[in-house]
Write an enzyme that holds these catalytic residues in place. Sequence first.
Site, PDB file in Angstrom:
ATOM      1  N   TYR A 478     -13.304 -60.171  17.779  1.00  0.00           N
ATOM      2  CA  TYR A 478     -13.080 -61.451  17.082  1.00  0.00           C
ATOM      3  C   TYR A 478     -13.362 -61.305  15.581  1.00  0.00           C
ATOM      4  CZ  TYR A 478     -13.096 -66.466  16.165  1.00  0.00           C
ATOM      5  OH  TYR A 478     -12.813 -67.719  15.678  1.00  0.00           O
ATOM      6  N   SER A 558      -6.981 -66.302  18.250  1.00  0.00           N
ATOM      7  CA  SER A 558      -7.321 -67.189  17.144  1.00  0.00           C
ATOM      8  C   SER A 558      -7.619 -66.351  15.901  1.00  0.00           C
ATOM      9  CB  SER A 558      -8.487 -68.094  17.539  1.00  0.00           C
ATOM     10  OG  SER A 558      -8.618 -69.176  16.651  1.00  0.00           O
ATOM     11  N   ASP A 641      -0.781 -76.415  20.713  1.00  0.00           N
ATOM     12  CA  ASP A 641      -1.923 -75.905  19.958  1.00  0.00           C
ATOM     13  C   ASP A 641      -1.956 -76.612  18.608  1.00  0.00           C
ATOM     14  OD1 ASP A 641      -3.910 -74.550  18.640  1.00  0.00           O
ATOM     15  OD2 ASP A 641      -3.279 -72.563  19.306  1.00  0.00           O
ATOM     16  N   HIS A 676      -4.953 -74.670  22.420  1.00  0.00           N
ATOM     17  CA  HIS A 676      -5.588 -73.488  21.861  1.00  0.00           C
ATOM     18  C   HIS A 676      -6.326 -72.666  22.916  1.00  0.00           C
ATOM     19  CE1 HIS A 676      -6.620 -71.177  18.361  1.00  0.00           C
ATOM     20  NE2 HIS A 676      -7.916 -71.260  18.584  1.00  0.00           N
TER      21      HIS A 676
END
Length: 704
Positions: A478, A558, A641, A676
């Site tokens: 991430y 993301s 989203d 999302h």
Amino acid sequence: MRTLTCLSAAVLLCSVASAQQMNTQKLNYPATKKVDTVNTYFGTAVPDPYRWLEDDRAADTKAWVQAENKVTQSYLSQIPYREAMHQRLKQLWNYEKYSAPFKEGQYTYFYKNDGLQSQAVLWRQIGDDAPEAFLDPNKFSADGTTSMQGIDFTKDGSMAAYQLSEGGSDWRKVIVIKTADKTAVGDTLTDIKFSGIAWRGNEGFYYSSYDKPKTGSQLSGMTQFHKLFYHQLGTPQSSDKLVFGGDQTKRRYIGAYLTEDQRFLVITAANETTGNELYIQDLSIPGSQIVNVVDNFDNEHSVLDNVGSRLYILTNLYSPNFKIVTVDAVSPKPVYWKDLIPTTKNVLSASTGGGKIFAEYLKDATSFVEQYDMEGKLERTIKLPGIGTASGFGTRHEEKETYYTFTNYVYPPTIFKLDIAGGASTVYKKSNVQFDPAQYVSEQVFYKSKDGTKIPMIITYKKGTVMNGRNPTLLYAYGGFGVSLTPAFSTSNIILLEHGGIYAVPNLRGGGEYGEKWHKAGIKMKKQNVFDDFIAAAEYLIKHKYTSHDYLAISGGSNGGLLIGATMTQRPDLCKVALPAVGVMDMLRYNQFTAGAGWSYDYGTAEDSKEMFDYLYHYSPYHALKPNNYPATMVTTADHDDRVVPAHSFKFAARLQEYQQGTAPVIIRIETKAGHGAGQSTEQVISGQVDKWAFMFWNMGVAF
């Protein structure tokens, strides 16, 4: 037995041959029109030929989505073991799943999914009586895509307000009910976003929202300034009182909650995803004003608890790894704060319950927990079952026991009951997933990034795996917003592990694993550190023969989708498969959609300065693409989203298809009636995971 072995080998050879044949022919992608849109930043003209895909309401965008999904489904349907993989994952998923219990009024509540239910059901019971289903989100919609996203009870448990998300959207509805008979109280509240529910007695509650966009799409339109309202039961939403926000000092994120004794209203206000102002209001004094505690956005602060007028505050002011301080609410400014639990080299989060403070620390991205009394005296270190992630602990003041969940990459989530006075933990609910931890190993290694920084990574695989460079490997990360990736079990990952695969998770800079310094080392003009850390993780795995280029897939969602987009444009030779999910791909325009402007603390914006524009333009995945041989790529997004709008993925996929010079497929999988990530039905989750593994295995020539 020999016949079976030969047959298996024949199937493997056939599968590999089919995969090679299928992937040597470039896919016939939909014709995607280009427009002459150009933006100029500090004298640099930036073409944006796929700008039209930003309009999610337009007929030609919808037609493009349908055409792309048709190509994607046609490709995936040719993978011969896709259905067998689907059945295996359904089999693995089909076990009862529980949440830790929590008490509200006379009832103990818990969530349970029988196995393959679309959404978990909220159950309740009194003492040892038989549980009853309290709220069943599976009845909210026929297709299971309307989900319950949180429920908040009055202090006495007699009423509750729960939030509904339709199709995965961040926009919510709030329904208030009496818990005794579940009858509705008043009208349904609508157009609520990024909000908790903070009850004040039984008369009403506080909530936050934005003005809904008046122009453009309601899913992608900018939602700039948050407001805090108070809703009085029995009155229309239109008459709700504005409590905070909406003035000349506009803020993008406002949250509110009450201390357990309901004496103090606590308000946090922020313009970006890092740093917040802090306010309190003493509700025990009629007509009291909202008092500012911290008047800037430079650090992060929250009120953990109170004892009378004494406030307990978790803060990283002058303490990047956080500490707990106390102060009297009469004079709450930082100058009066007194350290209760000082900062350490490990990152602190905390909760309270049973008259105790549970200090939850991260040490190299894994948990250890200490229990303190309310005067800051250490009572014990909680004995955890191993190295992993422990979460929960918080409960009410009067409780004598609390619950926490422990997990790691090979330890399915297990709920423990903790005796607060004695410190003993006992198993409350054990997972029934079909997985034998004894057959697997999860090891932490440390490797050096490009600039010499030491980065931790946990690598998980089946015992006896030969490190010969031929193991299918998924590298997931991430690296942003101070988010810490700690060890957690995944049912989906069993598919990879039981077929000789390796799952690797590095803790990149930009995250919060080592506090705010670690976070700041991966933001704005230092964002390249994050990509370098990730690339170095892949190179470590290849150097030490865990895998090789031909058997490496990279994945993230993301901000992690941005990571994958940036990595594959900078190092298209690094891996065989790329799986960017709901990614932030247009770094010049991300701040033009929904609440994206609030991400500028991490990213900076193209409007900040020429230097910042040049930096973003250089690595922005959509803009960094050029004709090259890119890995097999499956971009994933969803039509609802409204956090990272699908236009990011649409534009990136369109340009990647245009610039792909090799024969590796470039497809985009667009989930419908989904957002999302939160609230997806179980079938949506399983199908998405199956397609990920099938695409990865197939393009590596790995049999299932």
